[in-house]
Design a protein around this motif. Structure first.
Motif, mmCIF file in Angstrom:
data_model
loop_
_atom_site.group_PDB
_atom_site.id
_atom_site.type_symbol
_atom_site.label_atom_id
_atom_site.label_comp_id
_atom_site.label_asym_id
_atom_site.label_seq_id
_atom_site.Cartn_x
_atom_site.Cartn_y
_atom_site.Cartn_z
ATOM 1 N N ILE A 157 9.973 -1.167 -11.303
ATOM 2 C CA ILE A 157 11.066 -1.216 -12.291
ATOM 3 C C ILE A 157 12.097 -0.149 -11.945
ATOM 4 C CG2 ILE A 157 11.662 -0.743 -14.713
ATOM 5 C CD1 ILE A 157 8.950 -2.042 -15.465
ATOM 6 N N ILE A 158 11.616 1.025 -11.510
ATOM 7 C CA ILE A 158 12.526 2.111 -11.123
ATOM 8 C C ILE A 158 13.274 1.760 -9.846
ATOM 9 C CG2 ILE A 158 12.615 4.533 -10.359
ATOM 10 C CD1 ILE A 158 10.197 5.009 -12.258
ATOM 11 N N THR A 159 12.550 1.239 -8.857
ATOM 12 C CA THR A 159 13.177 0.812 -7.603
ATOM 13 C C THR A 159 12.319 -0.282 -6.974
ATOM 14 O OG1 THR A 159 13.900 1.509 -5.392
ATOM 15 C CG2 THR A 159 12.037 2.700 -6.311
ATOM 16 N N PRO A 160 12.893 -1.434 -6.611
ATOM 17 C CA PRO A 160 12.106 -2.506 -5.996
ATOM 18 C C PRO A 160 11.342 -2.007 -4.767
ATOM 19 C CG PRO A 160 14.311 -3.277 -6.528
ATOM 20 C CD PRO A 160 14.318 -1.796 -6.761
ATOM 21 N N ILE A 161 10.106 -2.473 -4.603
ATOM 22 C CA ILE A 161 9.264 -2.050 -3.474
ATOM 23 C C ILE A 161 9.182 -3.186 -2.461
ATOM 24 C CG2 ILE A 161 7.070 -0.998 -2.833
ATOM 25 C CD1 ILE A 161 6.486 -0.638 -5.814
ATOM 26 N N PHE A 177 9.927 5.408 1.477
ATOM 27 C CA PHE A 177 8.652 5.155 2.150
ATOM 28 C C PHE A 177 7.817 4.188 1.303
ATOM 29 C CE2 PHE A 177 9.791 9.635 3.148
ATOM 30 C CZ PHE A 177 10.120 9.453 4.488
ATOM 31 N N PRO A 178 8.279 2.934 1.149
ATOM 32 C CA PRO A 178 7.590 1.987 0.275
ATOM 33 C C PRO A 178 6.159 1.679 0.711
ATOM 34 C CG PRO A 178 9.221 0.859 1.628
ATOM 35 C CD PRO A 178 9.463 2.322 1.795
ATOM 36 N N ASP A 179 5.892 1.737 2.036
ATOM 37 C CA ASP A 179 4.534 1.451 2.509
ATOM 38 C C ASP A 179 3.536 2.502 2.057
ATOM 39 O OD1 ASP A 179 5.226 -0.898 3.643
ATOM 40 O OD2 ASP A 179 5.151 -0.229 5.726
ATOM 41 N N LEU A 180 4.018 3.742 1.853
ATOM 42 C CA LEU A 180 3.150 4.786 1.295
ATOM 43 C C LEU A 180 2.797 4.447 -0.151
ATOM 44 C CD1 LEU A 180 4.323 8.368 2.404
ATOM 45 C CD2 LEU A 180 2.071 7.336 2.701
ATOM 46 N N ALA A 181 3.792 3.967 -0.902
ATOM 47 C CA ALA A 181 3.577 3.605 -2.306
ATOM 48 C C ALA A 181 2.582 2.458 -2.427
ATOM 49 C CB ALA A 181 4.905 3.225 -2.963
ATOM 50 N N LEU A 182 2.775 1.420 -1.613
ATOM 51 C CA LEU A 182 1.894 0.251 -1.649
ATOM 52 C C LEU A 182 0.514 0.586 -1.092
ATOM 53 C CD1 LEU A 182 4.452 -2.441 -0.472
ATOM 54 C CD2 LEU A 182 3.348 -2.387 -2.707
ATOM 55 N N GLY A 183 0.497 1.312 0.037
ATOM 56 C CA GLY A 183 -0.776 1.676 0.660
ATOM 57 C C GLY A 183 -1.623 2.545 -0.237
ATOM 58 N N ASN A 184 -0.956 3.437 -0.984
ATOM 59 C CA ASN A 184 -1.648 4.321 -1.919
ATOM 60 C C ASN A 184 -2.408 3.507 -2.969
ATOM 61 O OD1 ASN A 184 -2.337 6.525 -3.608
ATOM 62 N ND2 ASN A 184 -0.419 6.330 -4.724
ATOM 63 N N VAL A 185 -1.753 2.496 -3.544
ATOM 64 C CA VAL A 185 -2.369 1.701 -4.611
ATOM 65 C C VAL A 185 -3.435 0.755 -4.059
ATOM 66 C CG1 VAL A 185 -1.937 -0.131 -6.297
ATOM 67 C CG2 VAL A 185 -0.425 1.855 -6.197
ATOM 68 N N LEU A 237 -2.578 -1.325 -10.360
ATOM 69 C CA LEU A 237 -1.759 -2.493 -10.026
ATOM 70 C C LEU A 237 -0.648 -2.720 -11.051
ATOM 71 C CD1 LEU A 237 -4.588 -4.947 -8.891
ATOM 72 C CD2 LEU A 237 -2.785 -4.007 -7.424
ATOM 73 N N LEU A 238 -1.035 -2.786 -12.324
ATOM 74 C CA LEU A 238 -0.062 -3.184 -13.347
ATOM 75 C C LEU A 238 0.829 -2.034 -13.823
ATOM 76 C CD1 LEU A 238 -2.237 -5.613 -15.522
ATOM 77 C CD2 LEU A 238 -0.761 -6.142 -13.569
ATOM 78 N N ALA A 239 0.263 -0.821 -13.959
ATOM 79 C CA ALA A 239 1.068 0.313 -14.442
ATOM 80 C C ALA A 239 1.790 1.016 -13.298
ATOM 81 C CB ALA A 239 0.185 1.303 -15.199
ATOM 82 N N VAL A 240 1.029 1.437 -12.276
ATOM 83 C CA VAL A 240 1.637 2.210 -11.180
ATOM 84 C C VAL A 240 2.676 1.381 -10.430
ATOM 85 C CG1 VAL A 240 1.210 3.440 -9.019
ATOM 86 C CG2 VAL A 240 -0.371 3.711 -10.941
ATOM 87 N N LEU A 241 2.283 0.200 -9.950
ATOM 88 C CA LEU A 241 3.242 -0.632 -9.213
ATOM 89 C C LEU A 241 4.287 -1.243 -10.140
ATOM 90 C CD1 LEU A 241 1.108 -2.460 -6.488
ATOM 91 C CD2 LEU A 241 2.621 -0.492 -6.239
ATOM 92 N N ILE A 295 5.986 6.506 -7.047
ATOM 93 C CA ILE A 295 7.409 6.565 -7.407
ATOM 94 C C ILE A 295 8.173 7.426 -6.410
ATOM 95 C CG2 ILE A 295 9.065 7.431 -9.120
ATOM 96 C CD1 ILE A 295 7.061 6.622 -11.304
ATOM 97 N N LYS A 296 7.627 8.597 -6.106
ATOM 98 C CA LYS A 296 8.270 9.525 -5.176
ATOM 99 C C LYS A 296 8.419 8.899 -3.791
ATOM 100 C CE LYS A 296 9.514 13.635 -3.552
ATOM 101 N NZ LYS A 296 10.953 13.745 -3.405
ATOM 102 N N ALA A 297 7.346 8.255 -3.315
ATOM 103 C CA ALA A 297 7.381 7.628 -1.987
ATOM 104 C C ALA A 297 8.412 6.500 -1.930
ATOM 105 C CB ALA A 297 5.989 7.090 -1.634
ATOM 106 N N ALA A 298 8.442 5.660 -2.979
ATOM 107 C CA ALA A 298 9.394 4.545 -3.010
ATOM 108 C C ALA A 298 10.837 5.042 -3.066
ATOM 109 C CB ALA A 298 9.099 3.635 -4.202
ATOM 110 N N LEU A 299 11.104 6.056 -3.894
ATOM 111 C CA LEU A 299 12.461 6.609 -4.015
ATOM 112 C C LEU A 299 12.908 7.309 -2.733
ATOM 113 C CD1 LEU A 299 12.394 8.076 -7.650
ATOM 114 C CD2 LEU A 299 13.730 6.119 -6.856
ATOM 115 N N ASP A 300 11.943 7.889 -2.004
ATOM 116 C CA ASP A 300 12.280 8.593 -0.761
ATOM 117 C C ASP A 300 12.413 7.657 0.435
ATOM 118 O OD1 ASP A 300 12.288 10.928 -2.143
ATOM 119 O OD2 ASP A 300 10.490 11.789 -1.240
#
Length: 312
Positions: free
Chosen positions: A253-257, A64-72, A244-248, A57-62
């Motif tokens: 929902i908070i911000t499109p990735i 850095f969507p690739d950090l959010a996706l790469g993390n998961v 996959l289902l909860a984190v992403l 969530i933090k990465a996507a809001l800041d």
């Protein structure tokens, strides 16, 4: 050096914060007299996924969507290739029947759903996040209603109800630890990416994802060394489903990735699908419903190959 320090301190805070949040969540659930099986499938699962959730969530809001996706995606590959690989190298584990009747099919469904949502347009929209979250709730309802015997009691050892002030304190400190840890981890990861001239995706898929998989790896090794019940395959698969289902789902929902580095679509996602699928034949060959050191060697080799291909 400063970036590495930020990452290390961030990971420590995430691990400690997640542990405190888990303790408080379980204590609160016991106080509310929620059945243990429900706590195990919902409260514990969400709490143990809290570090990945907060970081994504933090990465996507800041921005850095690739950090959010790469993390998961990286965490899912690490859970199977690294954590499960090392665990079965140290000692073989027996696999429950629920693996092929419930757990594995659901993990593949979640993986294919994620693939379908992101591969064609490079983005997970808010309505797709809602669909992912609904799929998770439906899965949990199904498990709790029809597959109770398939659920292993994985509550923390201290199943005592804490005093209310301690519960509130652990909730507050856990939340603070997760927030501070995510701040430091993301700042360090972004700084490291720019220092070494690699993309956010590469840092997310390697450093960040391995870091958030450390608690599972440590728990597995301790269980094997103590000759106690080794971490179950169902737990790691459950973690992947939640990632996959909860984190992403919640993050989008908070911000499109949206995907920035196309390597995630041309490389990483296929490694995730491949290693997720591979567990099925490994479980049945050569001995049915059992994973041994040879399987661990295969999984660990694949994980090392994935890391080498990714950082090139």
């Amino acid at each position: 050096m400063q970036n590495i320090l930020f990452i290390l301190i961030g990971l420590i805070l995430l691990i400690i914060g997640g542990s405190w949040l888990l303790k408080a969540a379980v204590a609160l659930s016991l106080k509310l007299e929620i059945p243990k099986i429900v706590i195990g499938m919902t409260v514990v699962s969400f709490a143990t996924s809290a570090p990945e959730l907060i970081v994504s969530i933090k990465a996507a809001l800041d921005g850095f969507p690739d950090l959010a996706l790469g993390n998961v995606v990286g965490s899912n590959i690490a859970n199977i290739g690294l954590v499960l690989g090392v665990t079965v190298l140290l000692g073989s584990i027996n696999v429950n029947k629920s693996f092929y009747t419930t757990d594995w099919p659901m993990m593949m469904f979640a993986s294919v759903l994620f693939f379908g949502f992101i591969f064609f347009d490079g983005e997970i929209q808010q309505y797709e996040g809602v669909i992912m979250l609904v799929a998770l709730v439906a899965f949990l309802v199904y498990i709790l209603r029809f597959q109770k015997t398939a659920v292993i009691d994985e509550l923390p050892e201290a199943e005592v109800s804490l005093p209310l002030y301690k519960t509130v304190l652990f909730l507050a400190l856990g939340g603070l630890g997760l927030w501070a840890g995510s701040e430091l981890l993301i700042n360090g990861a972004v700084g490291m990416a720019s220092t070494f001239g690699v993309t956010d995706r590469v840092i997310g898929i390697t450093v960040v994802s391995i870091g958030t998989s450390i608690p599972e790896l440590a728990a597995s090794i301790i269980a094997v060394v103590k000759k106690e019940k080794a971490i179950s395959l169902g737990n790691l698969i459950g973690s992947n489903i939640f990632n996959l289902l909860a984190v992403l789902g919640i993050t989008s929902i908070i911000t499109p990735i949206h995907v920035v580095d196309e390597g995630l679509l041309s490389n990483d996602i296929f490694w995730m699908l491949g290693i997720s699928f591979l567990i099925l034949p490994l479980v049945f060959i050569p001995k049915g419903l059992r994973l041994g050191w040879r399987d661990g060697l295969v999984l660990l080799t694949i994980y090392i190959a994935f890391i080498l291909v990714t950082i090139q």
